[in-house]
Design a protein around this motif. Structure first.
Motif, PDB file in Angstrom:
ATOM      1  N   ALA A  24       9.116   9.020  -5.882  1.00  0.00           N
ATOM      2  CA  ALA A  24       9.623   9.961  -6.867  1.00  0.00           C
ATOM      3  C   ALA A  24      11.075  10.346  -6.581  1.00  0.00           C
ATOM      4  O   ALA A  24      11.846  10.640  -7.492  1.00  0.00           O
ATOM      5  CB  ALA A  24       8.747  11.207  -6.885  1.00  0.00           C
ATOM      6  N   ALA A  25      11.428  10.339  -5.295  1.00  0.00           N
ATOM      7  CA  ALA A  25      12.798  10.718  -4.923  1.00  0.00           C
ATOM      8  C   ALA A  25      13.757   9.530  -4.965  1.00  0.00           C
ATOM      9  O   ALA A  25      14.919   9.655  -4.642  1.00  0.00           O
ATOM     10  CB  ALA A  25      12.800  11.333  -3.521  1.00  0.00           C
ATOM     11  N   ASN A  26      13.255   8.358  -5.336  1.00  0.00           N
ATOM     12  CA  ASN A  26      14.080   7.155  -5.332  1.00  0.00           C
ATOM     13  C   ASN A  26      13.901   6.443  -6.667  1.00  0.00           C
ATOM     14  O   ASN A  26      13.312   5.377  -6.733  1.00  0.00           O
ATOM     15  CB  ASN A  26      13.670   6.250  -4.173  1.00  0.00           C
ATOM     16  CG  ASN A  26      14.569   5.024  -4.062  1.00  0.00           C
ATOM     17  OD1 ASN A  26      15.673   5.026  -4.595  1.00  0.00           O
ATOM     18  ND2 ASN A  26      14.094   4.000  -3.393  1.00  0.00           N
ATOM     19  N   PRO A  27      14.371   7.037  -7.771  1.00  0.00           N
ATOM     20  CA  PRO A  27      14.138   6.440  -9.078  1.00  0.00           C
ATOM     21  C   PRO A  27      14.831   5.091  -9.217  1.00  0.00           C
ATOM     22  O   PRO A  27      15.907   4.873  -8.660  1.00  0.00           O
ATOM     23  CB  PRO A  27      14.738   7.475 -10.043  1.00  0.00           C
ATOM     24  CG  PRO A  27      15.748   8.205  -9.227  1.00  0.00           C
ATOM     25  CD  PRO A  27      15.193   8.254  -7.842  1.00  0.00           C
ATOM     26  N   VAL A  28      14.195   4.198  -9.946  1.00  0.00           N
ATOM     27  CA  VAL A  28      14.760   2.868 -10.165  1.00  0.00           C
ATOM     28  C   VAL A  28      15.740   2.944 -11.330  1.00  0.00           C
ATOM     29  O   VAL A  28      15.395   3.386 -12.429  1.00  0.00           O
ATOM     30  CB  VAL A  28      13.648   1.852 -10.458  1.00  0.00           C
ATOM     31  CG1 VAL A  28      14.259   0.504 -10.828  1.00  0.00           C
ATOM     32  CG2 VAL A  28      12.730   1.713  -9.252  1.00  0.00           C
ATOM     33  N   PRO A  53       6.744  -1.920 -11.352  1.00  0.00           N
ATOM     34  CA  PRO A  53       6.392  -1.047 -10.227  1.00  0.00           C
ATOM     35  C   PRO A  53       5.114  -1.512  -9.533  1.00  0.00           C
ATOM     36  O   PRO A  53       4.300  -2.232 -10.143  1.00  0.00           O
ATOM     37  CB  PRO A  53       6.179   0.313 -10.905  1.00  0.00           C
ATOM     38  CG  PRO A  53       6.855   0.197 -12.239  1.00  0.00           C
ATOM     39  CD  PRO A  53       6.712  -1.228 -12.646  1.00  0.00           C
ATOM     40  N   PRO A  54       4.961  -1.079  -8.260  1.00  0.00           N
ATOM     41  CA  PRO A  54       5.873  -0.219  -7.506  1.00  0.00           C
ATOM     42  C   PRO A  54       6.961  -1.031  -6.810  1.00  0.00           C
ATOM     43  O   PRO A  54       6.697  -2.110  -6.283  1.00  0.00           O
ATOM     44  CB  PRO A  54       4.952   0.450  -6.487  1.00  0.00           C
ATOM     45  CG  PRO A  54       3.911  -0.594  -6.215  1.00  0.00           C
ATOM     46  CD  PRO A  54       3.694  -1.317  -7.508  1.00  0.00           C
ATOM     47  N   ILE A 105       0.830  -1.209   0.000  1.00  0.00           N
ATOM     48  CA  ILE A 105       0.000   0.000   0.000  1.00  0.00           C
ATOM     49  C   ILE A 105       0.862   1.254   0.000  1.00  0.00           C
ATOM     50  O   ILE A 105       0.628   2.206  -0.754  1.00  0.00           O
ATOM     51  CB  ILE A 105      -0.941  -0.003   1.225  1.00  0.00           C
ATOM     52  CG1 ILE A 105      -1.985  -1.117   1.087  1.00  0.00           C
ATOM     53  CG2 ILE A 105      -1.639   1.349   1.382  1.00  0.00           C
ATOM     54  CD1 ILE A 105      -2.785  -1.367   2.355  1.00  0.00           C
ATOM     55  N   LEU A 106       1.905   1.261   0.843  1.00  0.00           N
ATOM     56  CA  LEU A 106       2.739   2.456   0.955  1.00  0.00           C
ATOM     57  C   LEU A 106       3.628   2.647  -0.270  1.00  0.00           C
ATOM     58  O   LEU A 106       3.929   3.786  -0.643  1.00  0.00           O
ATOM     59  CB  LEU A 106       3.575   2.387   2.232  1.00  0.00           C
ATOM     60  CG  LEU A 106       2.779   2.436   3.543  1.00  0.00           C
ATOM     61  CD1 LEU A 106       3.711   2.407   4.742  1.00  0.00           C
ATOM     62  CD2 LEU A 106       1.884   3.670   3.601  1.00  0.00           C
ATOM     63  N   LEU A 107       4.062   1.560  -0.901  1.00  0.00           N
ATOM     64  CA  LEU A 107       4.824   1.709  -2.142  1.00  0.00           C
ATOM     65  C   LEU A 107       3.991   2.432  -3.192  1.00  0.00           C
ATOM     66  O   LEU A 107       4.489   3.318  -3.907  1.00  0.00           O
ATOM     67  CB  LEU A 107       5.245   0.334  -2.672  1.00  0.00           C
ATOM     68  CG  LEU A 107       6.458  -0.318  -2.005  1.00  0.00           C
ATOM     69  CD1 LEU A 107       6.597  -1.758  -2.474  1.00  0.00           C
ATOM     70  CD2 LEU A 107       7.736   0.454  -2.310  1.00  0.00           C
ATOM     71  N   LYS A 108       2.731   2.056  -3.305  1.00  0.00           N
ATOM     72  CA  LYS A 108       1.848   2.731  -4.265  1.00  0.00           C
ATOM     73  C   LYS A 108       1.618   4.180  -3.855  1.00  0.00           C
ATOM     74  O   LYS A 108       1.574   5.083  -4.696  1.00  0.00           O
ATOM     75  CB  LYS A 108       0.512   1.995  -4.349  1.00  0.00           C
ATOM     76  CG  LYS A 108       0.585   0.607  -4.953  1.00  0.00           C
ATOM     77  CD  LYS A 108      -0.779  -0.027  -5.047  1.00  0.00           C
ATOM     78  CE  LYS A 108      -0.725  -1.412  -5.682  1.00  0.00           C
ATOM     79  NZ  LYS A 108      -0.112  -2.406  -4.802  1.00  0.00           N
ATOM     80  N   LYS A 109       1.494   4.419  -2.557  1.00  0.00           N
ATOM     81  CA  LYS A 109       1.194   5.766  -2.076  1.00  0.00           C
ATOM     82  C   LYS A 109       2.370   6.709  -2.279  1.00  0.00           C
ATOM     83  O   LYS A 109       2.210   7.832  -2.768  1.00  0.00           O
ATOM     84  CB  LYS A 109       0.823   5.714  -0.594  1.00  0.00           C
ATOM     85  CG  LYS A 109       0.571   7.073   0.036  1.00  0.00           C
ATOM     86  CD  LYS A 109       0.200   6.939   1.495  1.00  0.00           C
ATOM     87  CE  LYS A 109       0.075   8.311   2.146  1.00  0.00           C
ATOM     88  NZ  LYS A 109      -0.997   9.116   1.533  1.00  0.00           N
ATOM     89  N   TYR A 110       3.559   6.269  -1.899  1.00  0.00           N
ATOM     90  CA  TYR A 110       4.721   7.147  -1.970  1.00  0.00           C
ATOM     91  C   TYR A 110       5.191   7.364  -3.406  1.00  0.00           C
ATOM     92  O   TYR A 110       5.764   8.400  -3.731  1.00  0.00           O
ATOM     93  CB  TYR A 110       5.877   6.573  -1.146  1.00  0.00           C
ATOM     94  CG  TYR A 110       5.609   6.513   0.330  1.00  0.00           C
ATOM     95  CD1 TYR A 110       4.724   7.391   0.951  1.00  0.00           C
ATOM     96  CD2 TYR A 110       6.246   5.570   1.130  1.00  0.00           C
ATOM     97  CE1 TYR A 110       4.482   7.325   2.311  1.00  0.00           C
ATOM     98  CE2 TYR A 110       6.016   5.503   2.501  1.00  0.00           C
ATOM     99  CZ  TYR A 110       5.127   6.382   3.075  1.00  0.00           C
ATOM    100  OH  TYR A 110       4.893   6.306   4.420  1.00  0.00           O
TER     101      TYR A 110
END
Length: 330
Positions: free
Chosen positions: A239-243, A253-254, A231-236
């Motif tokens: 953007a500051a941690n590009p793959v 993703p996510p 849930i939190l992966l989808k929420k966050y």
């Protein structure tokens, strides 16, 4: 205002991970449970924290001091696990008569914390649940005040669960009730509960109103921890941690991939969080949390929770493996 975060529990439902890592420091969506809580409170304006530590408490203290050097932090040791009521009482000398915000260190809630902090009255965080028997439960009166709180009742009279967030203005009364319950050995489920002290305050005419949270994530068991991670992966959206691109690898993703990871010829995702400096080769990983400095080779993992410094070779489907583990499934 001071925030109190009790993080002294042993996290028995998340063993073997909590043999070597405090539950609050288990990775979650590229962060830790504790960092999500602290960041939320700092954003709402809290700058002074009191952590009640016990089991592996030195790891909590080192983590907080390194990650949050600008915060004012106090650490109180709870040597014997006698419940949340006992833990909060240990903070009395630090808090004195300041207003406090108590947030349990294994629960993530979402709501307007600025409203909570600035409330002119004391508030208890509540969320409607299907089966409240495993939680503290709040009963309401006709005026919208909380008329009674009970810890894990066998026959609940309400389905409003206490979510582990408490704004207390009447701190002197709280500490008096905590001390009184300990002096009189008033326990629920063999521990001194914060819930019982809140009920004592209600009986002494302290008024509490509900603070209804929009989301409440339980991080106390493997299954719910993995659900919360997704849930939190989808929420966050991270953007500051590009793959980054990885050799011969498909990223679905996510996902959250830590710094210094080496991944090749693998399929990662969806709903995967990987700690720093891990190596994954010729593997498929989905719906899982992987710790730092872990080596996976030729494995298929789903719905798995893998600790740090683990070394796994072979083929598997669902694992629950703690830190410093080596497994060869070939």
């Amino acid at each position: 205002m001071k925030a109190i975060i009790p993080v002294a529990g042993a996290g028995t439902k998340l063993r073997p991970h909590t043999y070597t890592q405090p539950k609050a420091l288990i990775p979650l969506a590229g962060r830790t449970i504790l960092s999500i809580i602290i960041d939320q409170l700092v954003e709402a304006g809290i700058q002074e924290f009191v952590f009640v530590v016990g089991y592996l408490g030195e790891k909590i203290q080192r983590y907080v001091e390194q990650k949050y050097p600008d915060l004012t932090c106090h650490f109180v040791q709870q040597n014997s696990r006698e419940g949340t009521g006992h833990a909060i009482l240990l903070t009395r000398d630090i808090v004195q008569n300041d207003e406090i915000l108590i947030v349990l260190g294994d629960t993530i809630c979402e709501g307007d914390f600025s409203e909570l902090i600035n409330s002119p009255v004391s508030l208890l965080g509540l969320k409607k649940v299907d089966d409240p028997r495993n939680f503290g439960v709040a009963e309401m009166d006709d005026q919208g005040h909380i008329s009674r709180v009970v810890e894990k009742p066998q026959i609940p009279k309400s389905n409003m669960a206490l979510v582990g967030v408490y704004k207390i203005k009447e701190t002197e009364q709280l500490y008096d009730c905590l001390q009184s319950n300990i002096d009189q050995q008033i326990k629920s489920h063999d521990e001194f509960q914060l819930t019982d002290a809140l009920e004592c305050m209600i009986q002494h005419n302290v008024q509490f109103k509900p603070f209804k949270v929009s989301n409440w994530f339980d991080c106390g068991r493997k299954d719910t921890l993995l659900e919360t991670n997704a849930i939190l992966l989808k929420k966050y959206k991270l953007a500051a941690n590009p793959v980054l691109p990885y050799e011969g690898t498909i990223i679905i993703p996510p996902v959250s991939i830590g710094e210094g990871c080496n991944i090749k010829h693998s399929i990662i995702g969806p709903n995967v969080a990987i700690g720093d400096n891990s190596v994954i080769s010729y593997s498929i990983v989905k719906d899982s949390i992987i710790g730092s400095f872990t080596n996976l080779y030729e494995v298929v993992l789903k719905s798995s929770l893998i600790g740090s410094d683990a070394n796994i070779r072979g083929l598997s489907q669902s694992l629950n493996i703690g830190d410093n583990t080596e497994i060869d499934l070939g």
